[in-house]
Design a protein around this motif. Structure first.
Motif, PDB file in Angstrom:
ATOM      1  N   ASP A   1     128.627  -9.416 187.271  1.00 47.78           N
ATOM      2  CA  ASP A   1     129.865 -10.146 186.955  1.00 47.78           C
ATOM      3  C   ASP A   1     130.571 -10.707 188.185  1.00 47.78           C
ATOM      4  OD1 ASP A   1     130.117 -10.508 184.270  1.00 47.78           O
ATOM      5  OD2 ASP A   1     131.221  -8.651 183.919  1.00 47.78           O
ATOM      6  N   LEU A   2     129.921 -10.693 189.332  1.00 45.37           N
ATOM      7  CA  LEU A   2     130.564 -11.237 190.536  1.00 45.37           C
ATOM      8  C   LEU A   2     130.795 -12.735 190.401  1.00 45.37           C
ATOM      9  CD1 LEU A   2     128.655  -9.381 193.405  1.00 45.37           C
ATOM     10  CD2 LEU A   2     130.879  -8.818 192.411  1.00 45.37           C
ATOM     11  N   GLU A   3     129.872 -13.412 189.720  1.00 45.62           N
ATOM     12  CA  GLU A   3     129.988 -14.866 189.590  1.00 45.62           C
ATOM     13  C   GLU A   3     131.209 -15.287 188.779  1.00 45.62           C
ATOM     14  OE1 GLU A   3     128.247 -13.328 186.025  1.00 45.62           O
ATOM     15  OE2 GLU A   3     127.717 -12.974 188.093  1.00 45.62           O
ATOM     16  N   SER A   4     131.748 -14.383 187.985  1.00 43.43           N
ATOM     17  CA  SER A   4     132.900 -14.741 187.148  1.00 43.43           C
ATOM     18  C   SER A   4     134.239 -14.369 187.791  1.00 43.43           C
ATOM     19  CB  SER A   4     132.787 -14.065 185.784  1.00 43.43           C
ATOM     20  OG  SER A   4     132.881 -12.664 185.931  1.00 43.43           O
ATOM     21  N   MET A   5     134.223 -13.714 188.946  1.00 41.03           N
ATOM     22  CA  MET A   5     135.468 -13.314 189.607  1.00 41.03           C
ATOM     23  C   MET A   5     136.080 -14.499 190.341  1.00 41.03           C
ATOM     24  SD  MET A   5     134.648  -9.576 191.126  1.00 41.03           S
ATOM     25  CE  MET A   5     134.371  -8.212 190.033  1.00 41.03           C
TER      26      MET A   5
ATOM     27  N   LEU B   1     136.692 -10.071 194.604  1.00 41.41           N
ATOM     28  CA  LEU B   1     135.280 -10.377 194.830  1.00 41.41           C
ATOM     29  C   LEU B   1     134.767  -9.668 196.081  1.00 41.41           C
ATOM     30  CD1 LEU B   1     132.693 -11.911 194.120  1.00 41.41           C
ATOM     31  CD2 LEU B   1     133.638 -13.888 195.356  1.00 41.41           C
ATOM     32  N   LEU B   2     135.537  -9.720 197.154  1.00 41.66           N
ATOM     33  CA  LEU B   2     135.145  -9.038 198.381  1.00 41.66           C
ATOM     34  C   LEU B   2     135.078  -7.528 198.166  1.00 41.66           C
ATOM     35  CD1 LEU B   2     134.429  -9.082 201.380  1.00 41.66           C
ATOM     36  CD2 LEU B   2     136.891  -9.011 201.864  1.00 41.66           C
ATOM     37  N   ARG B   3     136.064  -6.962 197.497  1.00 44.74           N
ATOM     38  CA  ARG B   3     136.077  -5.524 197.248  1.00 44.74           C
ATOM     39  C   ARG B   3     134.856  -5.095 196.437  1.00 44.74           C
ATOM     40  NH1 ARG B   3     136.490  -2.064 193.630  1.00 44.74           N
ATOM     41  NH2 ARG B   3     136.931  -3.510 191.950  1.00 44.74           N
ATOM     42  N   ARG B   4     134.612  -5.787 195.341  1.00 48.18           N
ATOM     43  CA  ARG B   4     133.515  -5.406 194.448  1.00 48.18           C
ATOM     44  C   ARG B   4     132.155  -5.667 195.079  1.00 48.18           C
ATOM     45  NH1 ARG B   4     131.067  -2.128 191.412  1.00 48.18           N
ATOM     46  NH2 ARG B   4     129.946  -3.013 189.677  1.00 48.18           N
TER      47      ARG B   4
ATOM     48  N   ALA C   1     127.248  -3.668 197.793  1.00 45.29           N
ATOM     49  CA  ALA C   1     126.375  -3.682 198.970  1.00 45.29           C
ATOM     50  C   ALA C   1     126.217  -2.276 199.544  1.00 45.29           C
ATOM     51  CB  ALA C   1     126.926  -4.633 200.031  1.00 45.29           C
ATOM     52  N   LEU C   2     127.301  -1.530 199.633  1.00 48.07           N
ATOM     53  CA  LEU C   2     127.228  -0.158 200.142  1.00 48.07           C
ATOM     54  C   LEU C   2     126.413   0.733 199.206  1.00 48.07           C
ATOM     55  CD1 LEU C   2     130.878   0.274 201.446  1.00 48.07           C
ATOM     56  CD2 LEU C   2     128.798  -0.076 202.803  1.00 48.07           C
ATOM     57  N   ALA C   3     126.610   0.568 197.909  1.00 50.96           N
ATOM     58  CA  ALA C   3     125.847   1.367 196.940  1.00 50.96           C
ATOM     59  C   ALA C   3     124.354   1.064 197.051  1.00 50.96           C
ATOM     60  CB  ALA C   3     126.343   1.089 195.526  1.00 50.96           C
TER      61      ALA C   3
END
Length: 127
Positions: free
Chosen positions: A41-45, A51-54, A59-61
């Motif tokens: 769902d990043l494309e819909s933010m 967007l940066l937070r998610r 990326a960390l996960a």
């Protein structure tokens, strides 16, 4: 934790590189996988802060998941190469199955032996 890396010239040695499909992520709904533009769902933010937070969280996960998967690969390689096994896998076969160079496979076996000796205690220690 520093992990062994595959030899950069491994691809040049191989006659034809095998294409592997990325593993599907079990928490992505099937309809999302069908849409190549969909990614958690990043494309819909619309809010760049969100967007940066998610995306950072994802990326960390993924990094932690990749590190854990690498440790499991190393332990499996060490077990398969164990000379006490009657069905021990020869180094070239192990390297081919994992799509590694033989040098990298040897390093992974050694890394895996260390993990097994420590009881696999490194797995999940990134928390």
């Amino acid at each position: 934790m520093s992990q062994p890396r595959p030899a950069s010239d491994r691809r040049a040695e191989a006659p034809a590189p095998r294409r592997r499909r990325p593993a599907s992520l079990i928490f992505e709904p099937p309809e999302a996988v069908a849409d190549p533009e969909h990614f958690f769902d990043l494309e819909s933010m619309e809010d760049p802060h969100e967007l940066l937070r998610r995306s950072t969280e994802l990326a960390l996960a993924f990094r932690v998941a990749a590190d854990r998967a690498t440790e499991y690969q190393a332990m499996a390689a060490a077990q398969l190469a164990d000379p006490r096994r009657f069905d021990r896998m020869p180094l070239p076969a192990l390297a081919e199955q994992a799509d590694w160079s033989e040098d990298y496979a040897q390093k992974m076996i050694e890394f895996g032996r260390g993990l097994l000796r420590d009881g696999g205690t490194h797995i999940g220690d990134a928390d």
